[in-house]
Scaffold this motif. Structure first.
Motif, PDB file in Angstrom:
ATOM      1  N   ASN A 106       0.848  -1.189   0.000  1.00 49.97           N
ATOM      2  CA  ASN A 106       0.000   0.000   0.000  1.00 49.97           C
ATOM      3  C   ASN A 106       0.887   1.244   0.000  1.00 49.97           C
ATOM      4  O   ASN A 106       1.393   1.665   1.035  1.00 49.97           O
ATOM      5  CB  ASN A 106      -0.930   0.014   1.213  1.00 49.97           C
ATOM      6  N   LYS A 153       0.163   4.272  -0.201  1.00 51.45           N
ATOM      7  CA  LYS A 153      -0.363   5.432   0.530  1.00 51.45           C
ATOM      8  C   LYS A 153       0.149   5.483   1.968  1.00 51.45           C
ATOM      9  O   LYS A 153       0.193   6.547   2.573  1.00 51.45           O
ATOM     10  CB  LYS A 153      -1.889   5.418   0.543  1.00 51.45           C
ATOM     11  N   ASN A 156      -8.021   9.894   5.536  1.00 52.79           N
ATOM     12  CA  ASN A 156      -6.897   9.032   5.137  1.00 52.79           C
ATOM     13  C   ASN A 156      -6.082   8.566   6.333  1.00 52.79           C
ATOM     14  O   ASN A 156      -4.907   8.253   6.197  1.00 52.79           O
ATOM     15  CB  ASN A 156      -5.990   9.778   4.159  1.00 52.79           C
TER      16      ASN A 156
END
Length: 183
Positions: A39, A41, A148
């Motif tokens: 991931n 992010k 987020n």
């Protein structure tokens, strides 16, 4: 008039004592970084503190947490205390039900009394090969939060979990040196 003359040496001694330098000790500081190549992010992001919970947060109001180690009374383990050092002791710890502990900031950790059915651990961290783990068997999991954000938890595998999590590693990265003005 003899007593003012006898106070003069005492006054000189007090002046020298107050002019003595404060003993400082250098602290090696570290930041905690997420490793999760699956991931992009979250991979490479540093843990920050928000509302006493460590995780990954966006925004200008968060910055990476800096910690320094203190040897734990438990063999081979460490305590992670937050920097800068203040009057009140702050330590990174794990808090929650035994199977799934949340990574949090604890104030005066030795005095923390978790609620019924919960545990509090602040002196059970292990640092090996640049990775941070807990003394108990298990793994780090990241759970999505608002926006987020991601909150970090330690799981020993016994808790029932939703499918909303990622397995991550927590890396222990040098962040320079700091000062401790205590004893």
């Amino acid at each position: 008039m003899k007593w003012p003359a006898s106070l003069l040496p005492l006054g000189l001694l007090a002046a020298f004592a107050t002019a003595a330098p404060v003993v400082e000790r250098q602290l090696d500081l570290y930041q905690l970084q997420i490793s999760c190549p699956a991931n992009k992010k979250v991979d490479g992001r540093f843990l920050a503190l928000k509302n006493n919970t460590l995780g990954i947060y966006d925004g200008d109001d968060t910055s990476p947490v800096k910690v320094y180690t203190v040897d734990s009374q438990k063999e081979g383990c460490n305590e992670l205390h937050t920097y800068p050092v203040g009057i009140v002791d702050h330590s990174i710890g794990l808090l929650g039900p035994p199977g799934l502990l949340t990574l949090v900031d604890m104030t005066n950790p030795r005095t923390v009394k978790p609620g019924e059915g919960n545990v509090a651990q602040w002196d059970t961290f292990r640092i090996s090969d640049g990775k941070l783990t807990n003394d108990a068997a298990g793994q780090w999991l990241a759970f999505p939060g608002a926006g987020n954000s991601w909150k970090l938890k330690w799981s020993d595998g016994s808790a029932v979990l939703t499918t909303d999590f990622m397995v991550v590693d927590v890396l222990y990265k040098s962040a320079g040196e700091g000062r401790y003005n205590g004893d």
